[in-house]
Scaffold this active site. Structure first.
Site, PDB file in Angstrom:
ATOM      1  N   PHE A  65       0.835  -1.202   0.000  1.00  0.00           N
ATOM      2  CA  PHE A  65       0.000   0.000   0.000  1.00  0.00           C
ATOM      3  C   PHE A  65       0.871   1.254   0.000  1.00  0.00           C
ATOM      4  O   PHE A  65       1.813   1.350   0.793  1.00  0.00           O
ATOM      5  CB  PHE A  65      -0.860  -0.047   1.257  1.00  0.00           C
ATOM      6  CG  PHE A  65      -1.956   0.964   1.348  1.00  0.00           C
ATOM      7  CD1 PHE A  65      -2.974   1.003   0.415  1.00  0.00           C
ATOM      8  CD2 PHE A  65      -1.986   1.851   2.417  1.00  0.00           C
ATOM      9  CE1 PHE A  65      -4.006   1.916   0.532  1.00  0.00           C
ATOM     10  CE2 PHE A  65      -3.012   2.774   2.540  1.00  0.00           C
ATOM     11  CZ  PHE A  65      -4.019   2.811   1.607  1.00  0.00           C
ATOM     12  N   SER A 133       3.377  -6.822   2.159  1.00  0.00           N
ATOM     13  CA  SER A 133       2.193  -6.261   2.801  1.00  0.00           C
ATOM     14  C   SER A 133       0.923  -6.525   1.991  1.00  0.00           C
ATOM     15  O   SER A 133       0.585  -7.680   1.761  1.00  0.00           O
ATOM     16  CB  SER A 133       2.410  -4.778   3.074  1.00  0.00           C
ATOM     17  OG  SER A 133       1.424  -4.329   3.960  1.00  0.00           O
ATOM     18  N   MET A 134       0.225  -5.492   1.503  1.00  0.00           N
ATOM     19  CA  MET A 134      -0.945  -5.767   0.661  1.00  0.00           C
ATOM     20  C   MET A 134      -0.543  -6.527  -0.603  1.00  0.00           C
ATOM     21  O   MET A 134      -1.361  -7.230  -1.190  1.00  0.00           O
ATOM     22  CB  MET A 134      -1.658  -4.476   0.273  1.00  0.00           C
ATOM     23  CG  MET A 134      -2.481  -3.876   1.386  1.00  0.00           C
ATOM     24  SD  MET A 134      -3.587  -2.634   0.715  1.00  0.00           S
ATOM     25  CE  MET A 134      -4.170  -1.868   2.237  1.00  0.00           C
ATOM     26  N   TRP A 158      -0.478  -8.592   4.377  1.00  0.00           N
ATOM     27  CA  TRP A 158      -1.657  -7.937   4.979  1.00  0.00           C
ATOM     28  C   TRP A 158      -2.879  -8.304   4.155  1.00  0.00           C
ATOM     29  O   TRP A 158      -2.857  -8.173   2.917  1.00  0.00           O
ATOM     30  CB  TRP A 158      -1.455  -6.423   4.963  1.00  0.00           C
ATOM     31  CG  TRP A 158      -2.483  -5.616   5.699  1.00  0.00           C
ATOM     32  CD1 TRP A 158      -2.378  -5.098   6.959  1.00  0.00           C
ATOM     33  CD2 TRP A 158      -3.768  -5.191   5.207  1.00  0.00           C
ATOM     34  NE1 TRP A 158      -3.519  -4.397   7.282  1.00  0.00           N
ATOM     35  CE2 TRP A 158      -4.391  -4.434   6.236  1.00  0.00           C
ATOM     36  CE3 TRP A 158      -4.478  -5.392   4.017  1.00  0.00           C
ATOM     37  CZ2 TRP A 158      -5.661  -3.867   6.106  1.00  0.00           C
ATOM     38  CZ3 TRP A 158      -5.750  -4.833   3.883  1.00  0.00           C
ATOM     39  CH2 TRP A 158      -6.322  -4.076   4.923  1.00  0.00           C
ATOM     40  N   ASP A 179       6.058  -6.302  13.844  1.00  0.00           N
ATOM     41  CA  ASP A 179       5.164  -5.666  12.852  1.00  0.00           C
ATOM     42  C   ASP A 179       3.915  -5.135  13.555  1.00  0.00           C
ATOM     43  O   ASP A 179       3.128  -5.907  14.093  1.00  0.00           O
ATOM     44  CB  ASP A 179       4.790  -6.705  11.777  1.00  0.00           C
ATOM     45  CG  ASP A 179       4.100  -6.085  10.568  1.00  0.00           C
ATOM     46  OD1 ASP A 179       3.481  -5.014  10.721  1.00  0.00           O
ATOM     47  OD2 ASP A 179       4.161  -6.694   9.490  1.00  0.00           O
ATOM     48  N   HIS A 211       7.370  -4.161   9.998  1.00  0.00           N
ATOM     49  CA  HIS A 211       6.565  -4.304   8.777  1.00  0.00           C
ATOM     50  C   HIS A 211       7.382  -3.978   7.532  1.00  0.00           C
ATOM     51  O   HIS A 211       7.124  -4.531   6.461  1.00  0.00           O
ATOM     52  CB  HIS A 211       5.354  -3.369   8.861  1.00  0.00           C
ATOM     53  CG  HIS A 211       4.396  -3.524   7.722  1.00  0.00           C
ATOM     54  ND1 HIS A 211       3.723  -4.702   7.482  1.00  0.00           N
ATOM     55  CD2 HIS A 211       4.005  -2.670   6.740  1.00  0.00           C
ATOM     56  CE1 HIS A 211       2.944  -4.552   6.413  1.00  0.00           C
ATOM     57  NE2 HIS A 211       3.107  -3.334   5.936  1.00  0.00           N
TER      58      HIS A 211
HETATM   59  O1  9J3 Z   1       0.548  -2.754   2.199  1.00  0.00           O
HETATM   60  C1  9J3 Z   1       0.575  -2.431   3.385  1.00  0.00           C
HETATM   61  O2  9J3 Z   1       1.551  -1.887   3.963  1.00  0.00           O
HETATM   62  C2  9J3 Z   1      -0.738  -2.672   4.118  1.00  0.00           C
HETATM   63  C3  9J3 Z   1      -0.827  -2.150   5.471  1.00  0.00           C
HETATM   64  C4  9J3 Z   1      -1.777  -1.007   5.629  1.00  0.00           C
HETATM   65  O3  9J3 Z   1      -1.369   0.104   5.775  1.00  0.00           O
HETATM   66  O4  9J3 Z   1      -3.094  -1.301   5.609  1.00  0.00           O
HETATM   67  C5  9J3 Z   1      -3.963  -0.335   6.157  1.00  0.00           C
HETATM   68  C6  9J3 Z   1      -5.099  -0.067   5.244  1.00  0.00           C
END
Ligand code: 9J3
Ligand code: ZN
Length: 264
Positions: A65, A133-134, A158, A179, A211
């Site tokens: 993200f 993450s995402m 995530w 994280d 993270h």
């Molecule tokens: O891709 C990410 O770092 C997902 C973590 C995040 O900030 O999700 C909150 C919507």
């Protein structure tokens, strides 16, 4: 290459070779403009320069993200120099959610194998996905929708979906003990537990990590990701020694779980 495995590439691995910042293959890279593709946001393809070893397995990697390909770029040369074609991508927008990132990883693999300038170097039957993450959540989505993928590796993944019993792809889940964005207790650990018991799967929890640890070069991430990709994209059992018996807790490993020996 060994007569019993047409897919193995590079010399017999050692602890030193899997930890090295570069492998045995010189690499090149080519930029893919977002204007020239659809279904994802373009990216950079890193690949072994020489064609003498034959085709290579490939992996697409999605950022998280708000991030761009630069956040996962270190994996490009690191993995390509060990004998993979690596496509670090940008997403259509930096706010795309995991399900979209999963579709974009698959669009990128389709582009890589059918349209890209390096398509002749890629074995389209041996593909994998990674992401941060995402983007890691997206790698689970991609594997769920395309069960022919050979490996998936979410890095501090995530996702709002915590359950992945549909996966048939060997999956290495990488979490970080510190994280606070995608805490392992609500992301990586339930992801791992929900995978089928019969699947080749592992959970690596990085020690003293955050993270954003996957956003800079990291030897622990690299050596286990490389071993996982080699073992399951190349069927290279020379790398099984680094995965089984399970790695023990150490200065950089808070916890490691998995099922051994690997069967696929
Ligand atoms: O891709 C990410 O770092 C997902 C973590 C995040 O900030 O999700 C909150 C919507
Ligand atoms: Zn689910």
């Amino acid at each position: 290459q060994a007569a019993d495995n047409p897919y193995e590439r590079g010399p017999a691995p050692t602890q030193s070779s899997i930890e090295a910042s570069r492998g045995s293959f010189a690499t090149s890279q080519t930029s893919v403009s977002s204007l020239s593709v659809s279904g994802f946001g373009g990216g950079t393809i890193y690949y072994p320069t020489s064609t003498t070893a034959g085709t290579f397995g490939a992996v697409a990697v999605s950022p998280g993200f708000t991030a761009t390909q630069s956040s996962i770029a270190w994996l490009g040369p690191r993995l390509a120099s060990q004998g993979f074609v690596v496509f670090t991508i940008d997403t259509n927008t930096t706010s795309d959610q995991p399900a979209s990132r999963g579709r974009q990883l698959l669009a990128a693999l389709d582009y890589l194998t059918t349209r890209s300038s390096v398509r002749g170097r890629v074995d389209a039957s041996r593909l994998g996905v990674m992401g941060h993450s995402m983007g890691g959540g997206g790698s689970l989505e991609a594997a769920k929708s395309r069960t022919s993928l050979k490996a998936a590796i979410p890095l501090t993944g995530w996702n709002t979906d915590k359950t992945w019993p549909e996966l048939r792809t060997p999956t290495l889940i990488v979490g970080a003990d510190g994280d606070s964005v995608a805490p392992v207790s609500s992301h990586s650990e339930p992801f791992y537990r929900s995978l089928p018991g019969s699947l080749d799967k592992a959970y690596l929890e990085l020690r003293n990590a955050s993270h954003f640890t996957p956003n800079t070069s990291n030897t622990t991430i690299a050596k286990y990701s490389l071993s996982w990709l080699k073992r399951f994209i190349d069927n290279d059992t020379r790398y099984e020694q680094f995965l089984c018996p399970l790695p023990q807790p150490s200065l950089t490993i808070a916890e490691y779980r998995g099922n051994c020996p690997h069967t696929s």
